[in-house]
Design a protein around this motif. Structure first.
Motif, PDB file in Angstrom:
ATOM      1  N   PHE A 118       0.849  -1.192   0.000  1.00  0.00           N
ATOM      2  CA  PHE A 118       0.000   0.000   0.000  1.00  0.00           C
ATOM      3  C   PHE A 118       0.886   1.244   0.000  1.00  0.00           C
ATOM      4  O   PHE A 118       1.908   1.286   0.698  1.00  0.00           O
ATOM      5  CB  PHE A 118      -0.904  -0.009   1.232  1.00  0.00           C
ATOM      6  N   PRO A 119       0.517   2.290  -0.739  1.00  0.00           N
ATOM      7  CA  PRO A 119       1.399   3.470  -0.916  1.00  0.00           C
ATOM      8  C   PRO A 119       1.362   4.452   0.252  1.00  0.00           C
ATOM      9  O   PRO A 119       1.107   5.650   0.068  1.00  0.00           O
ATOM     10  CB  PRO A 119       0.859   4.104  -2.192  1.00  0.00           C
ATOM     11  N   CYS A 120       1.612   4.004   1.466  1.00  0.00           N
ATOM     12  CA  CYS A 120       1.800   4.900   2.610  1.00  0.00           C
ATOM     13  C   CYS A 120       2.368   4.081   3.752  1.00  0.00           C
ATOM     14  O   CYS A 120       2.337   2.847   3.724  1.00  0.00           O
ATOM     15  CB  CYS A 120       0.498   5.588   3.018  1.00  0.00           C
ATOM     16  N   THR A 121       2.888   4.749   4.762  1.00  0.00           N
ATOM     17  CA  THR A 121       3.429   4.045   5.918  1.00  0.00           C
ATOM     18  C   THR A 121       2.293   3.644   6.860  1.00  0.00           C
ATOM     19  O   THR A 121       1.150   4.097   6.730  1.00  0.00           O
ATOM     20  CB  THR A 121       4.431   4.926   6.662  1.00  0.00           C
ATOM     21  N   ALA A 122       2.642   2.801   7.830  1.00  0.00           N
ATOM     22  CA  ALA A 122       1.632   2.355   8.795  1.00  0.00           C
ATOM     23  C   ALA A 122       1.097   3.519   9.617  1.00  0.00           C
ATOM     24  O   ALA A 122      -0.110   3.609   9.871  1.00  0.00           O
ATOM     25  CB  ALA A 122       2.237   1.289   9.701  1.00  0.00           C
ATOM     26  N   GLU A 123       1.990   4.441  10.016  1.00  0.00           N
ATOM     27  CA  GLU A 123       1.554   5.591  10.803  1.00  0.00           C
ATOM     28  C   GLU A 123       0.656   6.512   9.985  1.00  0.00           C
ATOM     29  O   GLU A 123      -0.356   7.016  10.470  1.00  0.00           O
ATOM     30  CB  GLU A 123       2.769   6.366  11.315  1.00  0.00           C
ATOM     31  N   GLN A 124       1.034   6.742   8.718  1.00  0.00           N
ATOM     32  CA  GLN A 124       0.213   7.576   7.850  1.00  0.00           C
ATOM     33  C   GLN A 124      -1.167   6.955   7.624  1.00  0.00           C
ATOM     34  O   GLN A 124      -2.162   7.673   7.499  1.00  0.00           O
ATOM     35  CB  GLN A 124       0.914   7.807   6.509  1.00  0.00           C
ATOM     36  N   PHE A 125      -1.209   5.654   7.573  1.00  0.00           N
ATOM     37  CA  PHE A 125      -2.480   4.967   7.332  1.00  0.00           C
ATOM     38  C   PHE A 125      -3.486   5.305   8.429  1.00  0.00           C
ATOM     39  O   PHE A 125      -4.662   5.547   8.161  1.00  0.00           O
ATOM     40  CB  PHE A 125      -2.238   3.454   7.277  1.00  0.00           C
ATOM     41  N   PHE A 126      -3.012   5.351   9.673  1.00  0.00           N
ATOM     42  CA  PHE A 126      -3.933   5.698  10.770  1.00  0.00           C
ATOM     43  C   PHE A 126      -4.249   7.195  10.800  1.00  0.00           C
ATOM     44  O   PHE A 126      -5.413   7.592  10.873  1.00  0.00           O
ATOM     45  CB  PHE A 126      -3.363   5.279  12.113  1.00  0.00           C
ATOM     46  N   THR A 127      -3.205   8.011  10.762  1.00  0.00           N
ATOM     47  CA  THR A 127      -3.427   9.450  10.938  1.00  0.00           C
ATOM     48  C   THR A 127      -4.294  10.042   9.831  1.00  0.00           C
ATOM     49  O   THR A 127      -5.103  10.933  10.072  1.00  0.00           O
ATOM     50  CB  THR A 127      -2.088  10.192  10.982  1.00  0.00           C
ATOM     51  N   LEU A 154     -13.608  -1.640  -2.375  1.00  0.00           N
ATOM     52  CA  LEU A 154     -14.067  -0.261  -2.387  1.00  0.00           C
ATOM     53  C   LEU A 154     -13.326   0.581  -1.358  1.00  0.00           C
ATOM     54  O   LEU A 154     -12.967   1.737  -1.615  1.00  0.00           O
ATOM     55  CB  LEU A 154     -15.573  -0.215  -2.139  1.00  0.00           C
ATOM     56  N   MET A 155     -13.052   0.010  -0.185  1.00  0.00           N
ATOM     57  CA  MET A 155     -12.363   0.758   0.862  1.00  0.00           C
ATOM     58  C   MET A 155     -10.941   1.116   0.441  1.00  0.00           C
ATOM     59  O   MET A 155     -10.477   2.250   0.649  1.00  0.00           O
ATOM     60  CB  MET A 155     -12.340  -0.046   2.159  1.00  0.00           C
ATOM     61  N   LEU A 156     -10.219   0.174  -0.154  1.00  0.00           N
ATOM     62  CA  LEU A 156      -8.852   0.452  -0.590  1.00  0.00           C
ATOM     63  C   LEU A 156      -8.829   1.463  -1.730  1.00  0.00           C
ATOM     64  O   LEU A 156      -7.943   2.341  -1.788  1.00  0.00           O
ATOM     65  CB  LEU A 156      -8.174  -0.854  -1.019  1.00  0.00           C
ATOM     66  N   GLU A 157      -9.793   1.362  -2.629  1.00  0.00           N
ATOM     67  CA  GLU A 157      -9.863   2.332  -3.728  1.00  0.00           C
ATOM     68  C   GLU A 157     -10.135   3.737  -3.183  1.00  0.00           C
ATOM     69  O   GLU A 157      -9.503   4.713  -3.600  1.00  0.00           O
ATOM     70  CB  GLU A 157     -10.965   1.917  -4.698  1.00  0.00           C
ATOM     71  N   THR A 158     -11.066   3.841  -2.237  1.00  0.00           N
ATOM     72  CA  THR A 158     -11.365   5.138  -1.628  1.00  0.00           C
ATOM     73  C   THR A 158     -10.183   5.640  -0.816  1.00  0.00           C
ATOM     74  O   THR A 158      -9.884   6.844  -0.796  1.00  0.00           O
ATOM     75  CB  THR A 158     -12.608   5.013  -0.734  1.00  0.00           C
ATOM     76  N   ALA A 159      -9.473   4.735  -0.130  1.00  0.00           N
ATOM     77  CA  ALA A 159      -8.322   5.128   0.682  1.00  0.00           C
ATOM     78  C   ALA A 159      -7.198   5.683  -0.182  1.00  0.00           C
ATOM     79  O   ALA A 159      -6.576   6.704   0.173  1.00  0.00           O
ATOM     80  CB  ALA A 159      -7.832   3.938   1.496  1.00  0.00           C
ATOM     81  N   ARG A 160      -6.903   5.044  -1.320  1.00  0.00           N
ATOM     82  CA  ARG A 160      -5.853   5.553  -2.204  1.00  0.00           C
ATOM     83  C   ARG A 160      -6.184   6.951  -2.706  1.00  0.00           C
ATOM     84  O   ARG A 160      -5.320   7.839  -2.744  1.00  0.00           O
ATOM     85  CB  ARG A 160      -5.653   4.598  -3.373  1.00  0.00           C
ATOM     86  N   SER A 161      -7.432   7.138  -3.090  1.00  0.00           N
ATOM     87  CA  SER A 161      -7.842   8.459  -3.582  1.00  0.00           C
ATOM     88  C   SER A 161      -7.789   9.495  -2.462  1.00  0.00           C
ATOM     89  O   SER A 161      -7.353  10.630  -2.672  1.00  0.00           O
ATOM     90  CB  SER A 161      -9.259   8.371  -4.152  1.00  0.00           C
ATOM     91  N   TYR A 162      -8.200   9.110  -1.274  1.00  0.00           N
ATOM     92  CA  TYR A 162      -8.219  10.031  -0.132  1.00  0.00           C
ATOM     93  C   TYR A 162      -6.798  10.440   0.248  1.00  0.00           C
ATOM     94  O   TYR A 162      -6.511  11.627   0.491  1.00  0.00           O
ATOM     95  CB  TYR A 162      -8.926   9.358   1.041  1.00  0.00           C
ATOM     96  N   ILE A 163      -5.874   9.472   0.310  1.00  0.00           N
ATOM     97  CA  ILE A 163      -4.483   9.772   0.673  1.00  0.00           C
ATOM     98  C   ILE A 163      -3.825  10.634  -0.398  1.00  0.00           C
ATOM     99  O   ILE A 163      -3.053  11.562  -0.095  1.00  0.00           O
ATOM    100  CB  ILE A 163      -3.703   8.467   0.894  1.00  0.00           C
ATOM    101  N   LYS A 164      -4.118  10.373  -1.653  1.00  0.00           N
ATOM    102  CA  LYS A 164      -3.501  11.118  -2.748  1.00  0.00           C
ATOM    103  C   LYS A 164      -3.892  12.594  -2.701  1.00  0.00           C
ATOM    104  O   LYS A 164      -3.068  13.479  -2.970  1.00  0.00           O
ATOM    105  CB  LYS A 164      -3.918  10.505  -4.076  1.00  0.00           C
ATOM    106  N   THR A 165      -5.150  12.862  -2.343  1.00  0.00           N
ATOM    107  CA  THR A 165      -5.603  14.253  -2.309  1.00  0.00           C
ATOM    108  C   THR A 165      -5.111  15.001  -1.075  1.00  0.00           C
ATOM    109  O   THR A 165      -5.157  16.243  -1.046  1.00  0.00           O
ATOM    110  CB  THR A 165      -7.140  14.306  -2.332  1.00  0.00           C
ATOM    111  N   ARG A 166      -4.637  14.279  -0.059  1.00  0.00           N
ATOM    112  CA  ARG A 166      -4.238  14.931   1.189  1.00  0.00           C
ATOM    113  C   ARG A 166      -2.739  14.847   1.449  1.00  0.00           C
ATOM    114  O   ARG A 166      -2.287  15.135   2.549  1.00  0.00           O
ATOM    115  CB  ARG A 166      -5.003  14.339   2.362  1.00  0.00           C
ATOM    116  N   THR A 167      -1.969  14.414   0.504  1.00  0.00           N
ATOM    117  CA  THR A 167      -0.513  14.422   0.633  1.00  0.00           C
ATOM    118  C   THR A 167       0.052  15.513  -0.258  1.00  0.00           C
ATOM    119  O   THR A 167      -0.469  15.801  -1.339  1.00  0.00           O
ATOM    120  CB  THR A 167       0.065  13.059   0.218  1.00  0.00           C
ATOM    121  N   SER A 168       1.124  16.130   0.207  1.00  0.00           N
ATOM    122  CA  SER A 168       1.773  17.214  -0.551  1.00  0.00           C
ATOM    123  C   SER A 168       3.263  16.939  -0.563  1.00  0.00           C
ATOM    124  O   SER A 168       3.941  17.013   0.457  1.00  0.00           O
ATOM    125  CB  SER A 168       1.482  18.558   0.124  1.00  0.00           C
TER     126      SER A 168
END
Length: 586
Positions: A406-415, A554-568
């Protein structure tokens, strides 16, 4: 001529004399039959009086024993499931029976519902019993219900429980010419300080005796009321309300309902057939308005799973809970409001007791923190270490359904996805078209490591056997390791409106481990945990796993999109709160 005519009119004929004598003999025989015996399940009046006196003596003995040792608790909880019976004796004229069961374990007795017109009844009802030690004998007796006459015994069986564990569904042969009964028995060893209140009528009595023990040596002896003379309840229990009503069985048995702070009782004596119903308010799951014969307003009292009937066979229901229906109130709505208010007051009283205990513990903890360093050091040395934390889910039911990077760290996944400030859950539930979402806050729990929270929502159902949507409750558990490289997210889902919804839970575990600065491995496992056996167990298990696989996609697809829009620039906002760290997150 006139004399002969007068004699024919005044003196009865031989046929009239025969009819009169026959009718008189019939009335005398009926009077002797009804009033020489009682209809309370075929027990004679003398036996009833004797058993009542013995029961009162037993209650006094138990009360003395409890006062001598107020910390007494049951050591084992026995969960008996009455599944079915087959090839029972046909007690009715048409070759069928109206069977119900009385289950006796120690001093506790429970009634199953009555299945009309069947020699092969299906019950699917659960009964919880608390016992102090093993082995213990459980007696299951099958009766044939009759409207007026005494109940006929169709057979019985005695099962000995010698150790903890479960037996599975086993057919036991009755001690009669024909008949078998299917039982599933599970024995659980309770913790030392476990409360007996959850176990039904005995638990209510235990709490009642505890309240008496707190009164001190001064006891006011009051004149026994109907709760004591009819139902053998404790001396200090008073009638708060009473209503004239009728219990629904094959027909309406008219009698009187007595309501106290701890019980709802009903007594009827129709055709000398006595009925006594004692419902502990702690066993009540719901009190609702209903109808009898479409025109007679009634009140239905639904008992919680495992409570069983008390005194008279209750009515069954598809979800395994039993119920009693009362009709013919003078004012049904007034009685309903009062019963609901009584149940609310009972639970308010229990919550007040819990709050009082929590405040006492908090005060004791605060006092130890405000003490001197020397006192704190002594306390740390003397206080025993807490017991091992409980597992949040059942690992033995889990099966793997997804494993990838998954394209984020474990800590990022929670926060980013699951912190209190995140809106990911709202977006994901909206994508699933779920409604009425309510989310609690993350908080620590003494029983588990990390943090827990609860969310509720209504979810769409895709199965043709389910309603269009169902109420859902999801309990979430999150643990982040001290080095913040491993994150474990566990959930327990409970569906409320689907068939057999109270029989099972959906357990899931997400395990993430950071492998680089912006990626981690993710492993997802899911399974269905059945709290009790049901006929569609394998189909429910397969359907639940397949449905959750669709949710994960669906959850993983939504999570990838959500993380992508909130990372800079590959950096995330790490200022959000994280769950409590623990040294062990296996």
């Amino acid at each position: 001529m006139m004399i002969e005519t007068a004699m024919e009119i005044l003196v009865p004929s031989w046929w009239e004399i025969q009819v009169t004598v026959a009718a008189s003999l019939c009335v005398i025989a009926s009077y002797w039959f009804f009033f020489s015996k009682t209809g309370d399940f075929g027990v004679d009046r003398s036996q009833l009086v004797e058993s009542s006196s013995i029961s009162a003596i037993d209650d006094k003995d138990k009360m003395v024993q409890f006062k001598g040792d107020p910390q007494t608790n049951s050591a084992y909880l026995i969960k008996l499931e009455l599944l079915a019976a087959k090839n029972l004796i046909g007690a009715n004229l048409n070759g069928t029976s109206d069977p119900y069961a009385i289950i006796t374990c120690g001093s506790e007795k429970r009634f199953s519902s009555m299945v009309p017109g069947s020699r092969n009844p299906m019950w699917g009802e659960e009964f919880n019993f608390s016992v102090d030690e093993l082995p213990v004998q459980i007696i299951v007796t099958i009766y044939d219900w009759d409207i007026i006459w005494k109940s006929t015994v169709l057979g019985s069986v005695t099962v000995t429980v010698e150790s903890e564990g479960q037996t599975g569904a086993v057919w036991y042969t009755l001690d009669s010419p024909s008949g078998q009964v299917c039982l599933h028995i599970k024995t659980i060893k309770l913790p030392v300080n476990a409360s007996r209140v959850m176990n039904g009528y005995a638990g209510a009595n235990a709490r009642r005796r505890a309240s008496l023990d707190k009164q001190g040596p001064t006891v006011v002896h009051q004149k026994p009321g109907p709760l004591q003379t009819i139902f053998n309840l404790l001396p200090d229990e008073l009638v708060e309300h009473s209503y004239s009503c009728a219990l629904e069985r094959s027909f309406l048995y008219h009698g009187r309902m007595y309501v106290s702070a701890w019980h709802i009782c009903f007594h009827s004596n129709v055709f000398s057939k006595q009925m006594k119903v004692i419902i502990p308010i702690g066993d009540i799951d719901e009190i609702r308005r209903s109808q009898h014969a479409f025109i007679n307003p009634a009140i239905t009292i639904i008992l919680r799973m495992g409570a069983g009937g008390h005194g008279v066979p209750p009515l069954g229901s598809p979800d395994g809970r039993v119920r009693y229906k009362f009709a013919s109130f003078w004012n049904r709505n007034h009685a309903l409001r009062q019963l609901q208010r009584t149940a609310k007051n009972y639970h308010t009283m229990l919550e007040a007791e819990k709050k009082e205990k929590a405040e006492s513990a908090l005060r004791a903890h605060s006092s130890s923190i405000r003490g001197s360093r020397r006192q704190a050091k002594i306390a740390e040395e003397t206080v025993t270490k807490p017991e091992k934390l409980q597992p949040f889910i059942k690992e033995e039911v889990l099966v793997g359904i997804y494993n990838d990077v998954f394209p984020c760290t474990a800590e990022q996944f929670f926060t980013l996805l699951f912190s209190d400030d995140s809106t990911f859950t709202n977006e994901y539930r909206a994508a699933r078209k779920d409604t009425n979402l309510l989310m609690g806050q993350w908080h620590a729990a003494d029983e588990y490591d990390g943090q827990v929270r609860e969310i509720t929502f209504r979810s769409l159902c895709n199965s043709p056997m389910c309603p269009p949507d169902t109420a859902m409750t999801e309990y979430q558990h999150a643990v982040l390791s001290p080095d913040k490289k491993i994150f474990v997210f566990e959930t327990v889902q409970q569906a409320h409106d689907v068939p057999f919804g109270s029989y099972f839970e959906i357990h899931c575990r997400w395990h993430l481990e950071t492998i680089s600065e912006n990626s981690s491995t993710i492993d997802i496992k899911v399974g269905a945990h059945f709290k009790k056996w049901c006929v569609m167990q394998s189909k429910i298990k397969t359907g639940a796993v397949n449905e959750y696989k669709k949710e994960v996609e669906l959850m993983l697809e939504t999570a990838r999109s959500y993380i992508k829009t909130r990372t800079s620039g590959g950096e995330t906002n790490n200022q959000l709160s994280t769950p409590s760290v623990t040294p062990d997150c296996n």
